[in-house]
Design a protein around this motif. Structure first.
Motif, PDB file in Angstrom:
ATOM      1  N   GLU A 167       0.012  -4.697  -6.175  1.00  0.00           N
ATOM      2  CA  GLU A 167      -1.009  -4.356  -5.180  1.00  0.00           C
ATOM      3  C   GLU A 167      -1.920  -3.253  -5.690  1.00  0.00           C
ATOM      4  N   ALA A 168      -1.314  -2.254  -6.351  1.00  0.00           N
ATOM      5  CA  ALA A 168      -2.095  -1.132  -6.873  1.00  0.00           C
ATOM      6  C   ALA A 168      -3.089  -1.594  -7.929  1.00  0.00           C
ATOM      7  N   ILE A 169      -2.659  -2.523  -8.764  1.00  0.00           N
ATOM      8  CA  ILE A 169      -3.544  -3.037  -9.816  1.00  0.00           C
ATOM      9  C   ILE A 169      -4.645  -3.911  -9.209  1.00  0.00           C
ATOM     10  N   GLU A 170      -4.273  -4.684  -8.201  1.00  0.00           N
ATOM     11  CA  GLU A 170      -5.235  -5.605  -7.583  1.00  0.00           C
ATOM     12  C   GLU A 170      -6.389  -4.873  -6.908  1.00  0.00           C
ATOM     13  N   GLN A 171      -6.184  -3.626  -6.483  1.00  0.00           N
ATOM     14  CA  GLN A 171      -7.261  -2.909  -5.794  1.00  0.00           C
ATOM     15  C   GLN A 171      -8.265  -2.278  -6.767  1.00  0.00           C
ATOM     16  N   LEU A 172      -8.009  -2.434  -8.085  1.00  0.00           N
ATOM     17  CA  LEU A 172      -8.965  -1.936  -9.083  1.00  0.00           C
ATOM     18  C   LEU A 172     -10.195  -2.854  -9.145  1.00  0.00           C
ATOM     19  N   PRO A 173     -11.348  -2.325  -9.577  1.00  0.00           N
ATOM     20  CA  PRO A 173     -12.523  -3.186  -9.810  1.00  0.00           C
ATOM     21  C   PRO A 173     -12.162  -4.261 -10.842  1.00  0.00           C
ATOM     22  N   PRO A 174     -12.806  -5.429 -10.767  1.00  0.00           N
ATOM     23  CA  PRO A 174     -12.432  -6.580 -11.599  1.00  0.00           C
ATOM     24  C   PRO A 174     -12.265  -6.297 -13.094  1.00  0.00           C
ATOM     25  N   GLN A 175     -13.287  -5.682 -13.726  1.00  0.00           N
ATOM     26  CA  GLN A 175     -13.185  -5.439 -15.165  1.00  0.00           C
ATOM     27  C   GLN A 175     -12.070  -4.449 -15.491  1.00  0.00           C
ATOM     28  N   ARG A 176     -11.967  -3.396 -14.684  1.00  0.00           N
ATOM     29  CA  ARG A 176     -10.918  -2.387 -14.900  1.00  0.00           C
ATOM     30  C   ARG A 176      -9.538  -3.018 -14.734  1.00  0.00           C
ATOM     31  N   ARG A 177      -9.419  -3.902 -13.751  1.00  0.00           N
ATOM     32  CA  ARG A 177      -8.138  -4.584 -13.511  1.00  0.00           C
ATOM     33  C   ARG A 177      -7.729  -5.412 -14.732  1.00  0.00           C
ATOM     34  N   ILE A 178      -8.688  -6.139 -15.298  1.00  0.00           N
ATOM     35  CA  ILE A 178      -8.385  -6.968 -16.477  1.00  0.00           C
ATOM     36  C   ILE A 178      -7.956  -6.089 -17.652  1.00  0.00           C
ATOM     37  N   ASP A 224      -2.451   7.131  -7.610  1.00  0.00           N
ATOM     38  CA  ASP A 224      -2.825   7.581  -6.268  1.00  0.00           C
ATOM     39  C   ASP A 224      -2.367   6.574  -5.208  1.00  0.00           C
ATOM     40  N   TYR A 225      -2.508   5.313  -5.511  1.00  0.00           N
ATOM     41  CA  TYR A 225      -2.097   4.258  -4.574  1.00  0.00           C
ATOM     42  C   TYR A 225      -0.590   4.337  -4.322  1.00  0.00           C
ATOM     43  N   LEU A 226       0.166   4.498  -5.381  1.00  0.00           N
ATOM     44  CA  LEU A 226       1.630   4.489  -5.256  1.00  0.00           C
ATOM     45  C   LEU A 226       2.180   5.754  -4.601  1.00  0.00           C
ATOM     46  N   ARG A 227       1.467   6.859  -4.767  1.00  0.00           N
ATOM     47  CA  ARG A 227       1.922   8.114  -4.153  1.00  0.00           C
ATOM     48  C   ARG A 227       1.968   8.019  -2.631  1.00  0.00           C
ATOM     49  N   ARG A 228       1.151   7.140  -2.059  1.00  0.00           N
ATOM     50  CA  ARG A 228       1.139   6.983  -0.599  1.00  0.00           C
ATOM     51  C   ARG A 228       2.504   6.541  -0.074  1.00  0.00           C
ATOM     52  N   TYR A 229       3.262   5.865  -0.929  1.00  0.00           N
ATOM     53  CA  TYR A 229       4.547   5.323  -0.489  1.00  0.00           C
ATOM     54  C   TYR A 229       5.719   6.270  -0.769  1.00  0.00           C
ATOM     55  N   ASN A 230       5.416   7.398  -1.395  1.00  0.00           N
ATOM     56  CA  ASN A 230       6.429   8.423  -1.636  1.00  0.00           C
ATOM     57  C   ASN A 230       7.693   7.817  -2.259  1.00  0.00           C
TER      58      ASN A 230
END
Length: 197
Positions: A128-139, A178-184
């Protein structure tokens, strides 16, 4: 019964071999306490010692026809009692070992199952964290951090400079963290050590 109490043991045994119940009862009364005490020394349990004593005398009754050749009945009783006790202790030890193995196996299975579920949850969050990246950055992030390609390989594949790849990786890593830190969660230790170093 009164007359049996005055009979010598040899005669009681002779009567017992012919199935005389009163002779058996007299021998039981005479030897019960010593056999019980003997079993108790091994088992340290009155309940187990009682069971062994009863089994010992049951064995005597069941094999009464073989008593004709017994010269020392008390020693014979002790031998049966000892064998009964050793068999019981060996069985108890085996059963305890089997039970320990079952418990350990169950605990191992439980912890393995928990770890597997935890890992699946981590992988889902990472995805999920990777999927929320912009397309080129994700690739770029996937190619470098998941597929293990070098910056040079990714740069050549995508027609960009290694500096651009590095920029995307730095920003992508920060965003994923940052995305993963939300889940502690401890995913930062378990996954980033491997994937985001």
């Amino acid at each position: 019964m009164q007359k049996y109490s005055h009979l010598p043991e040899e005669e009681l045994l002779s009567l017992l071999t012919n199935g005389d119940r009163l002779a058996f009862k007299q021998l039981y009364i005479h030897h019960y306490r010593s056999i019980f005490s003997y079993a108790l020394r091994f088992t340290k349990s009155a309940e187990l010692a009682e069971d062994i004593t009863q089994d010992t005398f049951l064995k005597i009754w069941e094999s009464r026809e073989m008593l004709a050749g017994v010269r020392y009945f008390k020693g014979y009783l002790y031998a049966i009692c000892r064998n009964m006790t050793l068999n019981l202790l060996a069985r108890a030890s085996r059963e305890a070992n089997i039970m320990d193995q079952i418990i350990q196996g169950a605990q191992h299975f439980h912890s393995d199952s928990e770890a597997q579920l935890e890992q699946q949850e981590y992988e889902k969050l990472l995805h999920e964290a990777i999927e929320q990246l912009p397309p080129q950055r994700r690739i770029i992030f996937r190619l470098c951090k998941i597929d293990g390609k070098s910056y040079e390989e990714v740069a050549a594949q995508m027609g960009i400079t290694t500096g651009t790849v590095n920029d995307h990786i730095v920003k992508g890593t920060r965003s994923v963290k940052d995305y993963l830190r939300r889940y502690n969660i401890t995913l930062l230790k378990l996954i980033f050590v491997a994937l985001l170093k």
